[in-house]
Design an enzyme around this catalytic site. Sequence first.
Site, PDB file in Angstrom:
ATOM      1  N   LYS B  45       0.830  -1.213   0.000  1.00 21.54           N
ATOM      2  CA  LYS B  45       0.000   0.000   0.000  1.00 21.54           C
ATOM      3  C   LYS B  45       0.863   1.261   0.000  1.00 21.54           C
ATOM      4  O   LYS B  45       1.897   1.336   0.671  1.00 21.54           O
ATOM      5  CB  LYS B  45      -0.933   0.010   1.216  1.00 21.54           C
ATOM      6  CG  LYS B  45      -1.901   1.198   1.212  1.00 21.54           C
ATOM      7  CD  LYS B  45      -2.997   1.047   2.245  1.00 21.54           C
ATOM      8  CE  LYS B  45      -3.683   2.384   2.495  1.00 21.54           C
ATOM      9  NZ  LYS B  45      -4.912   2.557   1.733  1.00 21.54           N
ATOM     10  N   ASN B 134       2.260   5.799  -7.830  1.00 25.37           N
ATOM     11  CA  ASN B 134       0.806   5.951  -7.763  1.00 25.37           C
ATOM     12  C   ASN B 134       0.392   7.287  -8.351  1.00 25.37           C
ATOM     13  O   ASN B 134       0.368   8.301  -7.675  1.00 25.37           O
ATOM     14  CB  ASN B 134       0.356   5.803  -6.301  1.00 25.37           C
ATOM     15  CG  ASN B 134      -1.151   5.855  -6.162  1.00 25.37           C
ATOM     16  OD1 ASN B 134      -1.841   6.293  -7.084  1.00 25.37           O
ATOM     17  ND2 ASN B 134      -1.654   5.418  -5.032  1.00 25.37           N
ATOM     18  N   CYS B 137      -4.592   7.576  -7.840  1.00 21.13           N
ATOM     19  CA  CYS B 137      -5.613   7.726  -6.817  1.00 21.13           C
ATOM     20  C   CYS B 137      -6.463   8.968  -7.078  1.00 21.13           C
ATOM     21  O   CYS B 137      -5.944  10.077  -7.126  1.00 21.13           O
ATOM     22  CB  CYS B 137      -4.944   7.806  -5.459  1.00 21.13           C
ATOM     23  SG  CYS B 137      -5.703   6.722  -4.296  1.00 21.13           S
ATOM     24  N   LYS B 175       1.406   3.473 -12.186  1.00 21.83           N
ATOM     25  CA  LYS B 175      -0.008   3.122 -12.084  1.00 21.83           C
ATOM     26  C   LYS B 175      -0.855   4.253 -12.633  1.00 21.83           C
ATOM     27  O   LYS B 175      -0.764   5.394 -12.192  1.00 21.83           O
ATOM     28  CB  LYS B 175      -0.386   2.834 -10.633  1.00 21.83           C
ATOM     29  CG  LYS B 175      -1.798   2.275 -10.499  1.00 21.83           C
ATOM     30  CD  LYS B 175      -1.969   1.569  -9.175  1.00 21.83           C
ATOM     31  CE  LYS B 175      -3.368   1.021  -8.979  1.00 21.83           C
ATOM     32  NZ  LYS B 175      -3.501   0.341  -7.688  1.00 21.83           N
TER      33      LYS B 175
END
Lengths: 449, 426
Positions: B45, B134, B137, B175
């Site tokens: 995570k 990331n 999100c 991502k």
Amino acid sequence: MAEAPDVRAGRLSPAEYERNFADAHPPLTAQQAMVEAVRCLFCHDAPCIEACPTGIDIPRFIRGIQSGNLKGAAETILEANVMGGTCARVCPTDVLCEGACVRLAEGKKPVEIGALQRHAVDWLFERGIQPFTRGPITGERIAVVGAGPAGLACAHALARLGHEVVIFEKRAKAGGLNEYGIAAYKMVHDFAQREVDFILGIGGIELRTGIELGRDVTLGELRRDFAAVFLGLGLQGVHALGVEGERLAGVQDAVAFIERLRQTRDLSTIPVGRQIVVIGGGNTAVDVAVQSKRLGAETVTIVYRRGPEAMSATPAEQEWAKSNGVAIRHWARPVAIEGVDGHVRAVVFERTPLDGAGRLEGTGERFTLPADQVFKAIGQKLVPSAFNGTAELLDVENGKIVVDAERRTTLDRVWAGGDCIAASVDLTVAAVEDGKLAAASIHRYLMGG
Amino acid sequence: MADLRCEIAGVKAPNPFWLASAPPTDKEYNVVRAFKAGWGGVVWKTLGEDPPVVNTSSRYGALHYRGYRMMGFNNIELISDRPLEVNLQEIKRVKRDWPDRALLVSLMVPCTEDSWKRILKRVEETEADGVELNFGCPHGMSERGMGSAVGQVPEYIEMVVRWCKAATRMPVFVKLTPNVTNILAPARAAKAGGADAVSLINTINSVMGVDLDTMAPLPSVHGKGAHGGYCGPAVKPIALCMVGEIARDPECRGLPISGIGGIETWRDAAEFIAMGAGSVQVCTAAMHYGFKIVEDMITGLSNWMDSKGYRTLDDFRGAAVPNYVDWGQLDMNYVVKARIDQDKCIRCGLCHIACEDTSHQSIRKIKENGKRRYEVIEEECVGCNLCAHVCPVEGCITMVEVETGLPYVTWAEDPRNPQRLAKAAE
């Protein structure tokens, strides 16, 4: 004056026989299986797994059905229970896995686990897939006595571990009660033999039929010639009623009748009475009652000495009997069997309420049921002659062999399981588990673990 | 038994089933449980800079569709809310204890080169197999200029990837957010920046519903709701499309893909792999049923591969990509017609009314001797598939190909295309 006894073969047309002895619970179609599989919640540490004596990972195999991984589903089942195919057909699921389904707690119908299990195993069998292989050959030889569920499960587990197994079976065919003792409409299309072939298909198992322990071979000889012995003898002796008239013609052992019915090629050759009385309260009583009804008997009455909750036939089996037009009468025991010209014509019962201490009490109050055929289904017992020629004796308690948690008997290098052991609950699935546990214990013993 | 080993951008795993960066991979305890259950890899995570973020209470929303729980799912949870050091120590320990599993670390820090350099250095010390940036999100972090705020600007993606590639030897996965008009722009930017692989899709902007009593969007926090990231089985078609777009894009050729989005079974995974994915990442299904689902994924994929004669994942990876084309490349001469199996038909009439009211009036309702019956009018049927989709009985309505004897003709070549005619007249 009573009429002459009416016991006849060929009461029905060929089409009626075929219909009456077709699959009692036909298999699910692929779409029905999918709809049912989706109802499974995939519970964590699922209660259904705990309720299965062989501990099949039920949510996992149902997930396989959901995802289209039928092979994986079947393997999950057979890994835990090599007789998953028979158990899917004959297990009293209402008191095992399905009885534990959390959907019931929700006030809903449980997931039809038995039917789904059959769907997955049938898929594998139809394709002739053999998922098991033998481990490295150990060179150890083990004797298994009895080719019923316990013996076959034990032999299969030992063969997987690389041992050589010889099964001694007194009958002509393997399968035990799966082949000889379960109602025909639960095991259509010769399923018991197909399953035997599947089990023996792993290799390393030699089946010797027509060999009876105590007659053709002794336990002493087996202990001398094999590294270990597993006894899966089942129960051969039938309890007697101990009442007057028991020897009249037409008074029969339920198991012998079912065996004949299972082995015949032509059901129209099986004579059946017009009025039938079945004495007993187990699944055998239900199996004989329903099958004789389906052979064309007019009235069939099961008489049991205690109440419905004490019957070893499960609630679903009792319902099955009733929906087949079988009457069940409780709280009565036979006190005499009456006949005409040497043939049974009626059974006299005495009512048996419980006394204050929970024992059955004879009241002297009697009733008579007309019968031209009477089936005794009051349980079976071990035949002691099996142990002829054995110098040391096994501990036997209440007519059954005493074993420990690993299914070891009191005799060195001898294990036992299935209906012949003291802890037995007379279920195929429990016998399979006995065979598995014994095989693991034998393996540990032989490998010095 | 098929060989399920996978290698993507140099990262190896015993199987392609990885857990996506999300609550299930938040800490050592969960990740170890996942590895014990059989997962081939995890993306830890997302780590950020200290002090850690603070999450709201009430974080998840779900779409339950007529008895099917969590068909769609969303969350407003932020990145890891545990101290960086704690996460790093655990990552290092897990990688040491489970050397054969893939362990990527998801990262999200402010958009400055120093921030990325600093955190990459720390992650390198854990000996993790790689990092996943990331940029996806859609909630919370994007308001702080991170996550999809970066992922929606291709220039930023390229810039940050370049920084990261310069700062670390570790493989860099990027991502991607699906909250863009065309997924190829961010994918190409990632490739231009030197990314070793892309992971997609991240979650989709969503509001799960409105509580009609409190008038609060769902999930709600004290009467208010913010948009969250949508995922679960419902998003799979969107994810497959985006994965396919990248897989067939000549500019992205060779860029490995880790597929994400609504993967719940081995079959979903096989579809992503056929569409070009090198590994797949799962989250919602694990959050619904626990880690054990990977057992059926492994045996299911393996059994299916055996049945098809595929020995390794490479044997069918990308096999569907050449068949994923633009509309303009479809065969205009291909014809299918609906066929109703009258033995299977349960006379519900759904096919008739769907066709009658909303399609091409090609299913006739007949009443004979008080019995209903539905028949396809072949001349009218355009082969739209609608009736087959509404039919509740498996295999009752099938779409059957009609032999026309005509060649494969695209719209560009079709005589009915006026542009083609104009071209021919030139």
